[in-house]
Design a protein around this motif. Structure first.
Motif, short mmCIF file in Angstrom:
data_model
loop_
_atom_site.label_atom_id
_atom_site.label_comp_id
_atom_site.label_asym_id
_atom_site.label_seq_id
_atom_site.Cartn_x
_atom_site.Cartn_y
_atom_site.Cartn_z
N MET A 128 1.19 -1.26 0.18
CA MET A 128 -0.17 -0.45 0.07
C MET A 128 0.99 1.24 0.05
O MET A 128 1.70 1.51 0.98
CB MET A 128 -1.19 -0.44 1.08
N THR A 129 0.60 2.41 -1.32
CA THR A 129 1.43 3.08 -0.89
C THR A 129 1.07 4.24 -0.39
O THR A 129 -0.03 4.59 0.55
CB THR A 129 0.72 4.32 -2.02
N ALA A 130 2.36 4.38 0.83
CA ALA A 130 2.01 6.04 2.08
C ALA A 130 1.52 7.29 1.59
O ALA A 130 1.50 7.57 0.68
CB ALA A 130 3.50 5.92 2.41
N LYS A 131 0.89 7.72 1.98
CA LYS A 131 0.08 8.67 2.68
C LYS A 131 1.54 9.56 1.55
O LYS A 131 2.36 10.02 2.88
CB LYS A 131 -0.60 9.45 3.27
N PHE A 132 1.08 11.23 0.66
CA PHE A 132 1.97 11.80 0.37
C PHE A 132 1.93 13.24 2.33
O PHE A 132 0.83 13.26 2.74
CB PHE A 132 2.09 12.38 -0.37
N GLN A 133 3.39 13.51 2.50
CA GLN A 133 3.29 14.18 3.17
C GLN A 133 4.04 15.54 2.48
O GLN A 133 4.42 15.27 1.68
CB GLN A 133 4.59 14.69 5.11
N PHE A 134 3.23 17.09 3.00
CA PHE A 134 3.44 18.20 1.62
C PHE A 134 5.28 18.31 1.82
O PHE A 134 5.59 19.01 0.66
CB PHE A 134 3.37 19.88 3.03
N TYR A 135 5.97 17.91 2.47
CA TYR A 135 7.41 18.07 1.85
C TYR A 135 7.96 17.01 0.87
O TYR A 135 8.84 17.28 -0.09
CB TYR A 135 8.74 17.97 2.65
N GLU A 136 7.24 15.80 0.06
CA GLU A 136 6.97 15.29 -0.08
C GLU A 136 6.67 15.81 -1.62
O GLU A 136 6.85 15.50 -2.81
CB GLU A 136 6.96 14.05 -0.68
N TYR A 137 5.95 15.93 -1.17
CA TYR A 137 4.91 17.07 -2.71
C TYR A 137 5.94 18.45 -3.10
O TYR A 137 6.27 18.12 -4.56
CB TYR A 137 3.61 17.43 -2.15
N ILE A 138 6.92 18.63 -2.56
CA ILE A 138 7.66 19.76 -2.62
C ILE A 138 8.78 19.06 -3.52
O ILE A 138 9.51 19.61 -4.74
CB ILE A 138 8.29 20.60 -1.33
N GLN A 139 8.85 17.50 -3.11
CA GLN A 139 10.09 16.74 -3.43
C GLN A 139 9.66 16.47 -4.95
O GLN A 139 10.20 16.59 -6.13
CB GLN A 139 10.30 15.34 -2.86
N LEU A 140 8.32 16.21 -5.43
CA LEU A 140 7.68 15.52 -6.67
C LEU A 140 7.83 16.40 -7.91
O LEU A 140 8.19 16.99 -8.55
CB LEU A 140 6.44 15.44 -6.29
N GLY A 141 7.54 17.63 -7.00
CA GLY A 141 7.45 19.26 -7.91
C GLY A 141 8.79 19.42 -8.61
O GLY A 141 9.21 19.63 -9.82
N PHE A 142 9.94 19.35 -7.75
CA PHE A 142 11.34 20.42 -8.11
C PHE A 142 11.77 18.37 -8.83
O PHE A 142 12.33 18.75 -10.22
CB PHE A 142 12.51 19.68 -6.84
N SER A 143 11.38 17.84 -8.54
CA SER A 143 11.81 16.94 -9.49
C SER A 143 10.96 16.74 -11.19
O SER A 143 11.50 16.16 -12.10
CB SER A 143 11.16 15.20 -9.25
N THR A 144 10.12 16.85 -10.66
CA THR A 144 9.20 17.27 -12.68
C THR A 144 9.49 19.16 -13.17
O THR A 144 10.07 18.56 -14.56
CB THR A 144 7.07 17.88 -12.32
N ILE A 145 10.45 19.80 -12.99
CA ILE A 145 11.15 20.79 -12.72
C ILE A 145 12.09 20.19 -13.56
O ILE A 145 12.44 21.09 -14.88
CB ILE A 145 11.05 22.04 -12.16
N ALA A 146 12.59 19.74 -12.68
CA ALA A 146 14.43 19.22 -13.75
C ALA A 146 13.99 18.79 -14.48
O ALA A 146 14.81 18.36 -15.99
CB ALA A 146 14.82 18.50 -12.41
#
Length: 309
Positions: A1-19
């Motif tokens: 089961m996938t763990a629930k995202f924390q707010f800082y993980e959304y930031i991580q995902l956002g920067f990876s997408t920008i990269a």
């Protein structure tokens, strides 16, 4: 089961997408420098810069596809296949990080020697591109080989079901961190000394009335500005990473901070080159004329290049 995202993980995902969005642009810049390495970008500064762009692109790919996305979405599934994923990611990330830092250090030394010793500058630095590739990546080889043959384990985060790779042997892991920190400290020291010498030399040249002084006053300082900004990013990255490492953060939080820092550090140079390097900016705009500069940061000639496909 996938763990629930924390707010800082959304930031991580956002920067990876920008990269990922920035990556094609950075590849275009790297290809532009490589394709014109014998004409517009044949100076030693651009040879070093080409290696740095290569390391940055590899770092982005390694971080996004080896760490960020797997950690957030399917780390457990990959870990069940064996330790190869963790071994490849850790080996490459440590190797590339050392190569990036050393490339930035050589850029600082390159600018210092170009300004302080302009007459013998070209004799000091070799012209072979492959030599720069081997020399800039040399500090990363010990990390690559040691971690590749080390025991790798997966650590489960206490707050989620996510799995993170780790070096199992404490002595090897501490040795890698210690050696990496030592290399970073040496690099930062050399960078600071190099730019202290560079800025002092520029200040002296501006006070002179010679032809060289006039050329320095009116010439293009883009190469030095680019190298300085890259090295400032290197110093800031080292400081932030050192702070995060000393805070004893949970594994999940540490990687959520480390991954965006790596994305920023790897992709920021792309925008620095566009902002401060007219030949690259004009080449990306598919202009026919690109102003080229010599190693003394002065106008050399106008070279005609085809549009970048």
């Amino acid at each position: 089961m996938t763990a629930k995202f924390q707010f800082y993980e959304y930031i991580q995902l956002g920067f990876s997408t920008i990269a990922l969005v920035t990556l094609p642009l950075y590849i275009s810049i790297s290809y532009l420098i490589y394709s014109k390495r014998k004409t517009s970008f044949k100076t030693t500064f651009y040879k070093l810069l080409l290696v740095l762009t290569f390391c940055d692109i590899l770092s982005c790919l390694c971080n996004v596809f080896g760490a960020s996305f797997p950690f957030l979405f399917f780390s457990r599934q990959i870990s069940e296949l064996g330790t190869m994923w963790g071994r490849v990611y850790l080996s490459l990330s440590w190797c590339i990080r050392a190569s990036q830092g050393f490339s930035g250090t050589l850029l600082a030394i390159n600018r210092a020697t170009a300004i302080v010793y302009p007459i013998i500058y070209k004799k000091i630095w070799p012209n072979n591109q492959f030599t720069y590739l081997l020399f800039c990546t040399f500090p990363g080889y010990p990390f690559l080989f040691v971690i590749w043959f080390a025991d790798i384990e997966y650590v489960k985060d206490q707050e989620s079901d996510r799995i993170y790779p780790n070096i199992a042997n404490d002595q090897v892991r501490n040795g890698m961190f210690g050696f990496g920190a030592l290399l970073d400290v040496i690099s930062i020291f050399i960078i600071i000394i190099s730019y202290f010498i560079t800025l002092r030399a520029i200040r002296k040249l501006r006070r002179k009335t010679s032809v060289e002084s006039t050329r320095m006053k009116n010439g293009e300082h883009s190469a030095t500005r680019i190298a300085m900004i890259i090295c400032v990013c290197e110093i800031l990255y080292f400081i932030f990473l050192g702070i995060c490492s000393s805070m004893n953060l949970p594994t999940r939080v540490f990687y959520a901070i480390f991954s965006p820092l790596t994305d920023i550090y790897s992709m920021l140079n792309c925008y620095v080159l566009i902002a401060f390097c007219p030949p690259i900016r004009n080449g990306l705009r598919k202009k026919k004329s690109v102003i080229s500069f010599d190693d003394n940061l002065t106008f050399r000639k106008i070279t005609t290049i085809p549009a970048v496909e």
